[in-house]
Design a protein around this motif. Structure first.
Motif, PDB file in Angstrom:
ATOM      1  N   SER A 229       0.833  -1.201   0.000  1.00  0.00           N
ATOM      2  CA  SER A 229       0.000   0.000   0.000  1.00  0.00           C
ATOM      3  C   SER A 229       0.869   1.252   0.000  1.00  0.00           C
ATOM      4  CB  SER A 229      -0.906   0.010   1.236  1.00  0.00           C
ATOM      5  OG  SER A 229      -1.620   1.225   1.326  1.00  0.00           O
ATOM      6  N   SER A 230       0.337   2.341  -0.522  1.00  0.00           N
ATOM      7  CA  SER A 230       1.040   3.622  -0.437  1.00  0.00           C
ATOM      8  C   SER A 230       0.780   4.299   0.901  1.00  0.00           C
ATOM      9  CB  SER A 230       0.584   4.546  -1.573  1.00  0.00           C
ATOM     10  OG  SER A 230      -0.803   4.825  -1.450  1.00  0.00           O
ATOM     11  N   GLU A 231      -0.171   3.768   1.645  1.00  0.00           N
ATOM     12  CA  GLU A 231      -0.516   4.330   2.947  1.00  0.00           C
ATOM     13  C   GLU A 231       0.138   3.511   4.058  1.00  0.00           C
ATOM     14  OE1 GLU A 231      -4.741   4.332   3.138  1.00  0.00           O
ATOM     15  OE2 GLU A 231      -4.986   5.388   1.233  1.00  0.00           O
ATOM     16  N   PRO A 232       0.347   4.112   5.229  1.00  0.00           N
ATOM     17  CA  PRO A 232       0.982   3.395   6.345  1.00  0.00           C
ATOM     18  C   PRO A 232       0.024   2.427   7.032  1.00  0.00           C
ATOM     19  CG  PRO A 232       0.468   5.631   7.008  1.00  0.00           C
ATOM     20  CD  PRO A 232       0.137   5.545   5.545  1.00  0.00           C
ATOM     21  N   ARG A 233      -0.315   1.357   6.323  1.00  0.00           N
ATOM     22  CA  ARG A 233      -1.215   0.332   6.851  1.00  0.00           C
ATOM     23  C   ARG A 233      -0.954  -0.960   6.095  1.00  0.00           C
ATOM     24  NH1 ARG A 233      -5.101  -0.651   3.091  1.00  0.00           N
ATOM     25  NH2 ARG A 233      -5.545   0.987   1.555  1.00  0.00           N
ATOM     26  N   ILE A 234      -1.556  -2.037   6.562  1.00  0.00           N
ATOM     27  CA  ILE A 234      -1.407  -3.331   5.899  1.00  0.00           C
ATOM     28  C   ILE A 234      -2.383  -3.410   4.733  1.00  0.00           C
ATOM     29  CG2 ILE A 234      -1.609  -5.825   6.184  1.00  0.00           C
ATOM     30  CD1 ILE A 234      -0.857  -5.455   9.122  1.00  0.00           C
ATOM     31  N   ASN A 235      -1.865  -3.665   3.548  1.00  0.00           N
ATOM     32  CA  ASN A 235      -2.710  -3.759   2.365  1.00  0.00           C
ATOM     33  C   ASN A 235      -3.432  -5.100   2.331  1.00  0.00           C
ATOM     34  OD1 ASN A 235      -3.587  -2.207   0.232  1.00  0.00           O
ATOM     35  ND2 ASN A 235      -2.145  -3.051  -1.244  1.00  0.00           N
ATOM     36  N   SER A 236      -4.548  -5.160   1.624  1.00  0.00           N
ATOM     37  CA  SER A 236      -5.323  -6.395   1.522  1.00  0.00           C
ATOM     38  C   SER A 236      -5.027  -7.092   0.197  1.00  0.00           C
ATOM     39  CB  SER A 236      -6.824  -6.092   1.615  1.00  0.00           C
ATOM     40  OG  SER A 236      -7.281  -5.464   0.426  1.00  0.00           O
ATOM     41  N   TYR A 237      -5.396  -8.371   0.125  1.00  0.00           N
ATOM     42  CA  TYR A 237      -5.205  -9.125  -1.112  1.00  0.00           C
ATOM     43  C   TYR A 237      -6.003  -8.505  -2.260  1.00  0.00           C
ATOM     44  CZ  TYR A 237      -2.904 -12.927   1.425  1.00  0.00           C
ATOM     45  OH  TYR A 237      -2.035 -13.678   2.171  1.00  0.00           O
ATOM     46  N   GLY A 527      10.921  -1.168  18.378  1.00  0.00           N
ATOM     47  CA  GLY A 527      11.910  -0.112  18.202  1.00  0.00           C
ATOM     48  C   GLY A 527      11.428   1.092  17.423  1.00  0.00           C
ATOM     49  N   ASN A 528      10.359   0.933  16.617  1.00  0.00           N
ATOM     50  CA  ASN A 528       9.831   2.090  15.880  1.00  0.00           C
ATOM     51  C   ASN A 528       8.398   2.419  16.286  1.00  0.00           C
ATOM     52  OD1 ASN A 528       8.205   0.199  14.586  1.00  0.00           O
ATOM     53  ND2 ASN A 528       9.383   0.194  12.687  1.00  0.00           N
ATOM     54  N   GLY A 529       8.047   1.988  17.495  1.00  0.00           N
ATOM     55  CA  GLY A 529       6.711   2.298  17.999  1.00  0.00           C
ATOM     56  C   GLY A 529       5.608   1.559  17.279  1.00  0.00           C
ATOM     57  N   TRP A 530       5.941   0.400  16.692  1.00  0.00           N
ATOM     58  CA  TRP A 530       4.972  -0.424  15.966  1.00  0.00           C
ATOM     59  C   TRP A 530       4.309   0.359  14.832  1.00  0.00           C
ATOM     60  CZ3 TRP A 530       5.795  -5.262  17.150  1.00  0.00           C
ATOM     61  CH2 TRP A 530       6.257  -5.577  18.426  1.00  0.00           C
ATOM     62  N   SER A 531       5.128   1.146  14.151  1.00  0.00           N
ATOM     63  CA  SER A 531       4.619   2.002  13.079  1.00  0.00           C
ATOM     64  C   SER A 531       4.708   1.310  11.723  1.00  0.00           C
ATOM     65  CB  SER A 531       5.430   3.301  13.034  1.00  0.00           C
ATOM     66  OG  SER A 531       5.104   4.051  11.879  1.00  0.00           O
ATOM     67  N   ASN A 532       3.708   1.558  10.882  1.00  0.00           N
ATOM     68  CA  ASN A 532       3.708   1.076   9.498  1.00  0.00           C
ATOM     69  C   ASN A 532       4.283   2.104   8.527  1.00  0.00           C
ATOM     70  OD1 ASN A 532       2.240  -1.657   8.958  1.00  0.00           O
ATOM     71  ND2 ASN A 532       1.035  -0.668  10.562  1.00  0.00           N
ATOM     72  N   GLU A 533       4.791   3.200   9.031  1.00  0.00           N
ATOM     73  CA  GLU A 533       5.224   4.300   8.175  1.00  0.00           C
ATOM     74  C   GLU A 533       6.278   3.865   7.165  1.00  0.00           C
ATOM     75  OE1 GLU A 533       5.268   7.777   6.330  1.00  0.00           O
ATOM     76  OE2 GLU A 533       3.889   7.278   7.966  1.00  0.00           O
ATOM     77  N   LYS A 534       7.220   3.013   7.595  1.00  0.00           N
ATOM     78  CA  LYS A 534       8.283   2.559   6.699  1.00  0.00           C
ATOM     79  C   LYS A 534       7.984   1.191   6.095  1.00  0.00           C
ATOM     80  CE  LYS A 534      11.043   6.079   7.455  1.00  0.00           C
ATOM     81  NZ  LYS A 534      11.377   7.050   6.387  1.00  0.00           N
ATOM     82  N   CYS A 535       6.817   0.659   6.382  1.00  0.00           N
ATOM     83  CA  CYS A 535       6.455  -0.658   5.869  1.00  0.00           C
ATOM     84  C   CYS A 535       5.359  -0.512   4.824  1.00  0.00           C
ATOM     85  CB  CYS A 535       5.993  -1.559   7.013  1.00  0.00           C
ATOM     86  SG  CYS A 535       5.761  -3.274   6.514  1.00  0.00           S
ATOM     87  N   ARG A 536       5.684   0.202   3.772  1.00  0.00           N
ATOM     88  CA  ARG A 536       4.722   0.428   2.699  1.00  0.00           C
ATOM     89  C   ARG A 536       5.483   0.707   1.418  1.00  0.00           C
ATOM     90  NH1 ARG A 536       3.272   6.230   2.198  1.00  0.00           N
ATOM     91  NH2 ARG A 536       4.761   7.434   3.420  1.00  0.00           N
TER      92      ARG A 536
END
Length: 658
Positions: A229-237, A527-536
């Protein structure tokens, strides 16, 4: 758990109880409800011999003396005894499965017609869940030789256990304590809960498109759905299917490889610490996963899955490790002691000699192929599966003695119609050879040394210190007739292109590399506050907008598309013709010292790469196999790729040099 009869209209249910016992006294049994077509009978016998170190059945000495791999690589003949031993183990095991199970296809069909679980020991067990108020006193599970099973009949045509309700396996072992665990065979699980997944027909996804033909060579787009996803969240199938698959198809890839599909409680494990092997990742549902697979097939894309059979999560509450309560290795999924634990990965290691472990893993492969319609697998951590030392603190130099010794523990799979790729860092000879020739049977080996070499160059060498000989050697250093899939973790166009063109018989790109993804991937963690910011995947879902407005991304993405199209048009990856005519650091033909050119032929194409950080050349002579006229079909310096347009002539000619 028996499905409602409405799903078995043309079939007859037959209950079978098959027992197995070996001469050492270990036994395995499972109760299985099979649906057999009219007129088809079962020919199973009730006893079989387990193979551990020795077998009661053998192949002929003549077959073992004529192993095909020696015709391809005579230098392996000094290790003939090892190959004979390995082949005999495989042939004998396969014969046992054929005699007592009806063949590999039958052996690998133990999925979910009954509620079953492989737990060994003299314990009590129950099935509990929302359906019985978590009171299992009326749902005791039978134990036959360590495999527990129960059949719960439907009630008035409705399943006794409602779809999407929580369910668990409860057992009491030697110390009298009751323990709740998620079934090893569960098809859907959320963290710490198994979920009974059996939707009514009206809610089931129905596949609409057939599998596409197997491509001559795979051009693979590797993707992690959750971080697409382009957003800081978990994308769906479903979002992945609608937003990302069109981009993959437009860039002329023919294969999608999906990571982190199997359920893993810890998201930051990248999907490698699997807790539930038959369950789709709980970030979506099994029906949702079917949609992108079907859509990929409609676009002509094969879909491969990252499968993790080299290890299992060390989790106790929600993983297979929870069934290890001190029993012997023969009575467990895993080896006991240090042999059953991978210290570097903090994970458990399977006991592949266990008959029921083989059934579990082979059934798992069949499940993903047949139920979810995957077209094949990339096997993770194959090195750990091949050797007793699991590759821990081992440096492989290519010496054959490193491969053929008591340290080897080969696992052979037969998946006739699937594409299978091995992630192996050791370079095991025969990994990509057919089983019938003494090989291990993978279609491709992932060329893992290539990205390591590029990382070393980019980090540790300045541009003037790059060795053309070393680069070309690293890209061509693979075994004859054993195919490789090459890849590079880089945003450099030339690195991508030469890796694809010279590094193997297939090519892989991890999502985002094709357009120079600017972010470092970092999964949510403490370590990153459980953020999705860098996981997208930064803006990939808006890729066409980016292509219109950001020149750098436009140029890189356009070149990636052109690379794949070149193989579409000329099939150079499938060609066995590969001639490196120039990889000297000093060019003696053109009398140029400190030259940084690599020239090679692949199929009908001649590739010329100039790695010099400053110099450009006119009238540069390159060797070619066939004289005649040549036209430029791809130029990284072209305007459309952000270049300077210096290669203006569409045609080149020469006699022996072009």
């Amino acid at each position: 758990i028996v499905r409602s009869k409405q799903y078995l209209v043309t079939q007859k249910p037959v209950d079978l109880a098959l027992g197995y016992r070996n001469p050492h006294g270990y036994g395995f049994c499972f109760a299985l409800r099979r649906s057999i077509q009219e007129g088809v009978t079962s020919h199973f016998k009730g006893r079989a011999v387990m193979t551990d170190d020795k077998s009661t059945m053998s192949s002929t000495e003549e077959d073992l003396e004529n192993i095909g791999i020696f015709r391809i690589c005579p230098s392996l003949k000094p290790y003939k005894d090892h190959f004979k031993y390995r082949m005999k183990r495989y042939v004998d095991q396969k014969k046992l499965i054929e005699e007592y199970e009806g063949g590999l296809e039958e052996f690998a069909q133990a999925t979910f017609p009954v509620y079953r679980n492989s737990v060994y020991g003299r314990w009590e067990a129950q099935i509990i869940g929302d359906f019985n108020g978590w009171d299992g006193s009326n749902h005791q599970i039978k134990n036959q030789f360590g495999v527990w099973s129960i059949k719960i009949p439907d009630t008035d045509g409705n399943s006794a256990i409602p779809h999407n309700s929580r369910v668990k396996f409860r057992f009491r072992h030697g110390d009298g304590v009751w323990v709740d665990r998620i079934s090893a065979w569960i098809k859907y699980a959320t963290p710490y809960d198994g979920v009974y997944w059996d939707p009514p027909l009206s809610e089931r996804y129905q596949f609409k498109y057939p599998r596409p033909p197997k491509p001559k060579t795979p051009r693979i787009y590797e993707a992690h759905v959750g971080m697409s996803s382009s957003e800081p969240r978990i994308n769906s199938y479903r979002e992945f299917a609608d937003e990302i698959l069109p981009h993959i198809w437009a860039n002329n890839y023919n294969t999608v490889q999906l990571m982190a599909v199997m359920e893993h409680s810890y998201y930051a494990s990248f999907g490698y610490h699997v807790t539930n092997f038959f369950a789709v990742s709980s970030r979506s549902t099994p029906e949702d996963l079917k949609y992108p697979i079907d859509k990929a097939h409609s676009l002509g894309l094969q879909v491969l899955m990252d499968v993790i059979h080299s290890l299992a999560s060390n989790n106790v509450t929600d993983g297979l490790n929870g069934f290890d309560v001190g029993q012997t290795s023969q009575d467990s999924y895993f080896h006991t002691g240090d042999r059953g634990y991978h210290k570097l990965w903090d994970s458990r290691l399977f006991n592949y000699a266990n008959w029921e472990v083989l059934r579990f893993l082979l059934s798992n492969l069949r499940w993903w192929l047949h139920e979810l319609k995957f077209d094949g697998f990339r096997f993770d951590g194959v090195t750990s599966m091949l050797y007793h030392h699991h590759g821990i603190n081992i440096v492989f130099t290519g010496d054959y003695n490193e491969y053929f010794s008591e340290a080897t523990d080969v696992v052979l799979y037969i998946l006739p119609d699937a594409t299978v790729i091995a992630e192996d860092v050791s370079g095991m000879p025969g990994l990509g050879q057919p089983v019938s020739d003494g090989g291990i049977g993978f279609d491709y080996r992932l060329a893992m040394a290539i990205p390591d070499k590029w990382i070393d160059y980019l980090k540790n060498k300045n541009d003037y210190a790059w060795s053309m000989k070393e680069i070309s050697w690293s890209l061509t250093n693979r075994r004859y007739t054993e195919k490789c899939v090459s890849y590079a973790e880089s945003h450099d166009q030339m690195i991508h292109f030469i890796t694809m063109a010279l590094g193997g018989e297939g090519y892989l790109n991890f999502m985002g590399n094709e357009f120079g993804h600017p972010e470092w991937i970092d999964f949510p963690r403490e370590g990153n506050g459980w953020s999705n910011e860098k996981c997208r995947l930064c803006c990939l879902s808006e890729i066409y907008v980016i292509i219109l407005f950001l020149e750098l991304v436009q140029f890189m993405n356009a070149f990636d598309r052109a690379m794949n199209l070149l193989d579409d048009n000329f099939s150079f990856l499938a060609s066995t013709k590969q001639i490196v005519s120039s990889a000297d650091d000093d060019d003696k033909v053109n009398m140029l010292p400190n030259d940084c050119y690599i020239v090679f032929e692949r199929g009908d194409l001649i590739f010329v790469f100039n790695f010099h950080p400053e110099n450009t050349y006119e009238g540069y002579k390159v060797g070619c196999d066939l004289p005649g006229k040549y036209r430029v079909v791809l130029d990284s310096d072209a305007w459309e790729f952000g270049g300077h347009g210096r290669v203006r002539s569409p045609n080149l000619s020469g006699d022996g040099y072009g």
